[in-house]
Scaffold this motif. Structure first.
Motif, short mmCIF file in Angstrom:
data_model
loop_
_atom_site.label_atom_id
_atom_site.label_comp_id
_atom_site.label_asym_id
_atom_site.label_seq_id
_atom_site.Cartn_x
_atom_site.Cartn_y
_atom_site.Cartn_z
N UNK A 97 -5.95 -20.85 31.96
CA UNK A 97 -5.48 -20.65 33.34
C UNK A 97 -4.55 -19.45 33.42
N UNK A 98 -3.62 -19.35 32.47
CA UNK A 98 -2.68 -18.23 32.48
C UNK A 98 -3.38 -16.89 32.20
N UNK A 99 -4.38 -16.90 31.31
CA UNK A 99 -5.15 -15.67 31.07
C UNK A 99 -5.87 -15.24 32.34
N UNK A 100 -6.43 -16.20 33.05
CA UNK A 100 -7.10 -15.90 34.31
C UNK A 100 -6.12 -15.28 35.30
N UNK A 101 -4.93 -15.87 35.40
CA UNK A 101 -3.95 -15.35 36.35
C UNK A 101 -3.35 -14.02 35.91
N UNK A 102 -3.28 -13.74 34.62
CA UNK A 102 -2.86 -12.42 34.16
C UNK A 102 -3.85 -11.36 34.62
N UNK A 103 -5.14 -11.66 34.49
CA UNK A 103 -6.18 -10.73 34.98
C UNK A 103 -6.10 -10.57 36.50
N UNK A 104 -5.85 -11.67 37.20
CA UNK A 104 -5.74 -11.63 38.65
C UNK A 104 -4.55 -10.78 39.08
N UNK A 105 -3.40 -11.00 38.46
CA UNK A 105 -2.20 -10.24 38.83
C UNK A 105 -2.39 -8.77 38.52
N UNK A 106 -2.99 -8.45 37.38
CA UNK A 106 -3.27 -7.04 37.04
C UNK A 106 -4.20 -6.43 38.08
N UNK A 107 -5.19 -7.17 38.51
CA UNK A 107 -6.12 -6.68 39.54
C UNK A 107 -5.42 -6.48 40.87
N UNK A 108 -4.54 -7.40 41.23
CA UNK A 108 -3.81 -7.30 42.51
C UNK A 108 -2.88 -6.09 42.48
#
Length: 189
Positions: A97-108
């Motif tokens: 979940x945290x890896x997914x959100x790291x990718x999401x935050x980087x994309x944002x």
């Protein structure tokens, strides 16, 4: 949900193919299958134990660790399987979940428009709130007992993750709905 948010924000043009009905069925089916297997293993291991002495559980939930305290036979294998399940369900899922959100935050953060950033963060905020609430109580319950936390604190935290968190889920997710927001404004303002 973390995978869904990842695909929606990081790969929006691929969303309909990456989150189609077969993928959703596979994700739901795999969660159900892994949960059924885990429950079956713990149940089978509990049936081989003998219980003697006090027959009252000092908790309001009938969970495996609570039952193991009542056993008068060796529980080493049960404890090992609890650790394996905790690592898988707690640590591995949390890290994914945290890896997914790291990718999401980087994309944002790579987005140029402020409105796009706000929309993306608002899409993820409700899920992050639920994840934080759930994992904080589960970590306290399953990882801290070795550090001497009290049984009474464990009961309070168990109420948080078994009653409060699931009760708040619909509320947290429905607050993103515009009709619900308008209805709440009419009621409170």
């Amino acid at each position: 949900m973390a995978y869904d948010r990842y695909v929606a924000i990081c790969r929006p043009l691929h969303y309909s193919t990456w989150m189609g009905r077969p993928v959703c069925a596979l994700l739901a089916g795999s969660v159900w299958a892994v949960s059924a297997i885990s429950t079956s293993v713990h149940t089978a291991l509990m049936t081989r134990l003998t219980f003697c002495g006090p027959n009252q559980i000092q908790h309001f939930l009938c969970e495996v660790p609570t039952l193991l305290r009542l056993s008068c036979s060796p529980t080493t294998l049960n404890n090992v399987m609890i650790v394996v399940a905790d690592v898988y369900f707690g640590v591995v899922n949390f890290l994914l979940t945290m890896a997914s959100y790291c990718c999401i935050i980087a994309s944002i953060l790579r987005m140029r428009s402020a409105s796009g950033k706000q929309r993306a963060f608002s899409t993820c905020s409700s899920h992050l709130l639920v994840v934080a609430l759930y994992y904080s109580t589960v970590i306290y319950t399953y990882i801290l007992p070795g550090s001497g936390s009290s049984l009474e604190n464990g009961k309070v935290v168990a109420v948080l993750y078994t009653v409060v968190s699931p009760t708040l889920n619909p509320l947290i997710y429905s607050l993103r709905n515009k009709d619900v927001k308008v209805a709440l404004r009419k009621v409170f303002f």
